[in-house]
Design an enzyme around this catalytic site. Structure first.
Site, short mmCIF file in Angstrom:
data_model
loop_
_atom_site.label_atom_id
_atom_site.label_comp_id
_atom_site.label_asym_id
_atom_site.label_seq_id
_atom_site.Cartn_x
_atom_site.Cartn_y
_atom_site.Cartn_z
N HIS A 164 -12.53 25.06 -21.14
CA HIS A 164 -12.47 25.73 -19.83
C HIS A 164 -13.12 24.92 -18.72
O HIS A 164 -12.97 25.24 -17.55
CB HIS A 164 -13.15 27.10 -19.92
N ASP A 372 -15.60 21.68 -10.85
CA ASP A 372 -15.32 22.97 -11.50
C ASP A 372 -14.03 22.83 -12.31
O ASP A 372 -13.06 22.25 -11.79
CB ASP A 372 -15.15 24.06 -10.43
P1 ADP Z 1 -17.38 30.34 -13.90
O1 ADP Z 1 -16.49 30.55 -15.10
O2 ADP Z 1 -17.97 28.97 -13.83
O3 ADP Z 1 -18.43 31.38 -13.72
P2 ADP Z 1 -15.09 31.15 -12.23
O4 ADP Z 1 -14.98 31.23 -10.75
O5 ADP Z 1 -13.96 30.46 -12.88
O6 ADP Z 1 -16.48 30.44 -12.57
O7 ADP Z 1 -15.18 32.60 -12.86
C1 ADP Z 1 -16.18 33.49 -12.47
C2 ADP Z 1 -15.73 34.91 -12.81
O8 ADP Z 1 -16.88 35.75 -12.71
C3 ADP Z 1 -14.69 35.45 -11.83
O9 ADP Z 1 -13.75 36.21 -12.54
C4 ADP Z 1 -15.50 36.32 -10.88
O10 ADP Z 1 -14.80 37.43 -10.37
C5 ADP Z 1 -16.65 36.79 -11.77
N1 ADP Z 1 -17.88 36.99 -10.96
C6 ADP Z 1 -18.46 36.10 -10.14
N2 ADP Z 1 -19.55 36.62 -9.54
C7 ADP Z 1 -19.65 37.88 -9.98
C8 ADP Z 1 -20.57 38.95 -9.71
N3 ADP Z 1 -21.62 38.82 -8.88
N4 ADP Z 1 -20.38 40.11 -10.36
C9 ADP Z 1 -19.33 40.25 -11.21
N5 ADP Z 1 -18.44 39.29 -11.49
C10 ADP Z 1 -18.58 38.11 -10.90
O1 F6P Z 2 -16.67 28.67 -17.31
C1 F6P Z 2 -17.56 28.34 -18.30
C2 F6P Z 2 -18.33 29.53 -18.84
O2 F6P Z 2 -19.11 29.12 -19.95
C3 F6P Z 2 -17.46 30.66 -19.29
O3 F6P Z 2 -16.94 30.46 -20.59
C4 F6P Z 2 -18.41 31.81 -19.19
O4 F6P Z 2 -17.75 33.02 -19.02
C5 F6P Z 2 -19.21 31.47 -17.95
O5 F6P Z 2 -19.20 30.06 -17.88
C6 F6P Z 2 -20.60 32.09 -18.01
O6 F6P Z 2 -21.43 31.36 -18.88
P1 F6P Z 2 -22.44 31.96 -19.97
O7 F6P Z 2 -21.63 32.44 -21.12
O8 F6P Z 2 -23.31 30.80 -20.29
O9 F6P Z 2 -23.18 33.08 -19.31
#
Ligand code: ADP
Ligand code: F6P
Length: 464
Positions: A164, A372
């Protein structure tokens, strides 16, 4: 040692959140929100599937249980393993290294051996639950040794792996003391999926460079087998966002958010895990300089930065929190007014409906990671806008930038470029904003998370 499930997902975390236990002390769980589980749910239910993962707390794992028709098979991690495998090797070595080393990766032999032990535990669990000839789909950087370990236990299985996060170029990957082990681990799969074509190409080159494998296009010869490496850009559950957007309560909530922010002309929004790869500091600095230069001003323009708590025991994350909070304090000290801060900073998790209400309230969304794999927030914002216009400022270094070409793209390391992109996004005329959004929305409708899962599994199923 074979089980019942003809489809098995292996991921670091189970797709459930623990709720307060009931009166009898019984532990209770509910399915966590997220596109991955939604996309895989139909396949898991149809094929008596099992999801293997960690339940999120230290100590013995609960017995296997079922939520929403999915068999869940918890894997235990003790406190030392959380520190070494999860916070150490996964999140202080591999995570920074794979994200362009924007913070220096830390290499510790004890972490690497814990990573090995935990990967072996996940592999044994998968070998135990998979039916003869089953398909096993391993997810992400925490479990890169599982494909090879599992193949040695169960050569009858069809194994897929999806990363991912980004996969680094040769110069960076070569720093990893376990580089050959990780390559062999991943090459245990039949299909290795990445977010980007460039990442798949890095992987093929490394297979040759590190292990001397013969390669031809996207195919790698390894131990008498053919392993395919290809890009499958992940996406969002667009139907879920549509349902939320159609809910009048959410539109009311988004109007309420605007009113609570003082009905400014422009709301700029950032939503990220509080992670140093997300470029939150750079974004705040760009906003501060625009305020200093009077190119934007309070109370006409306010910024909302949601920074979800994440990996809070890891040092780089603790340091980032201090820096971000200091910068927010400085901006508000210099430019806020009584009752009108320039930046509303929220270090909290939110429900999906509150997030969508925030997306609907925001005129400009800033997604400016330094690196990212994809960035789903960018896609969620586009999906949530409907025909309401709005502008997306998007880093060229987010995987999403390859698809969302109508965003205001910028290099997050170039502060002047970020500032210019933000100003253009604030001032774009509404027809143009709507046009840009609708092109990006059309793309997301054709390429949602179910399409992603189908494409990967179809390719995996078709390999001979
Ligand atoms: P990462 O996987 O690195 O966290 P992404 O942007 O790909 O980054 O995915 C983040 C996910 O977490 C998204 O689906 C987003 O809606 C969710 N998310 C981000 N911030 C919050 C928050 N404060 N509360 C709930 N969900 C969140
Ligand atoms: O996008 C990478 C990732 O490890 C996701 O698999 C996961 O949902 C998110 O970051 C949050 O990370 P963690 O599982 O370390 O809280």
């Amino acid at each position: 040692m074979t089980g019942q499930s003809s489809f098995v997902v292996v991921a670091n975390r189970l797709p459930v959140d623990e709720m307060p236990s009931d009166e009898s002390g019984e532990r209770r769980w509910r399915r966590s929100p997220g596109g991955l589980v939604t996309a895989l749910h139909p396949v898991l239910v149809q094929r008596d599937g099992t999801w293997i993962g960690w339940a999120g707390s230290a100590g013995p794992a609960p017995a296997p249980f079922m939520v929403d028709g999915i068999n869940l098979h918890p894997v235990p991690l003790d406190a030392d393993e959380i520190a070494r495998y999860y916070e150490g090797q996964s999140n202080s070595t591999i995570w920074p290294l794979y994200h362009d080393a924007v913070e220096p990766p830390i290499f510790r032999r004890r972490w690497a051996s814990s990573y090995r032990e935990v990967n072996a535990r996940f592999s044994e669990a998968a070998a135990e639950v998979a039916a003869p000839g089953a398909t096993v789909w391993v997810q992400d950087y925490q479990l890169q040794l599982v494909p090879d370990m599992l193949r040695r236990l169960r050569p009858d299985l069809r194994i897929g792996f999806f990363l991912h996060i980004p996969f680094p170029p040769i110069e960076l990957f070569m720093q990893l003391p376990q580089r050959a082990e990780i390559m062999r681990g991943l090459l245990g799969a039949d299909l290795v999926g990445f977010q980007q074509r460039l990442a798949a190409q890095n992987f093929v080159r490394l297979a040759h460079h590190v292990l001397g494998c013969q390669t031809s296009g996207s195919v790698i010869e390894h131990e008498g087998r053919r392993v395919k490496a290809a890009a499958f850009p992940i996406s969002i559950d667009i139907e879920e966002i549509d349902r939320l957007v159609d809910n009048p309560l959410i539109l009311t909530r988004s109007e309420q958010i605007r009113a609570e922010l003082g009905d400014p002309k422009t709301i700029i929004l950032g939503v990220d895990r509080l992670d140093y790869t997300k470029g939150i500091e750079h974004r705040l600095k760009a906003f501060r300089e625009l305020l200093e230069e009077n190119r934007v001003g309070v109370p006409d323009t306010v910024m909302v930065q949601v920074a979800t708590p994440s990996r809070e025991r890891v040092e780089h994350y603790q340091a980032l929190r201090v820096k971000v909070e200091r910068e927010v304090g400085r901006i508000n000290g210099d430019f806020g007014r009584v009752g009108v801060p320039a930046v509303h900073y929220l270090h909290q998790s939110y429900s999906r409906s509150e997030l969508v209400a925030l997306y609907r309230a925001a005129d400009v969304m800033m997604v400016t990671p330094l690196r990212d794999g994809m960035n789903l927030v960018a896609k969620e914002y586009v999906a949530a806008r409907g025909d309401a216009g709005g502008s997306l400022v998007l880093s060229e270094f987010a995987g999403a930038a390859s698809e969302l070409r109508q965003a205001f793209l910028c290099n997050p390391h170039d502060l002047d470029a970020v500032k210019d992109a933000l100003v253009r996004a604030v001032h774009v005329d509404s027809d143009e904003a709507r046009k840009r959004m609708s092109i990006m929305q059309r793309h997301l409708r054709r390429n949602d998370v179910s399409h992603w899962a189908r494409s990967f599994l179809t390719e995996l199923g078709s390999l001979t």
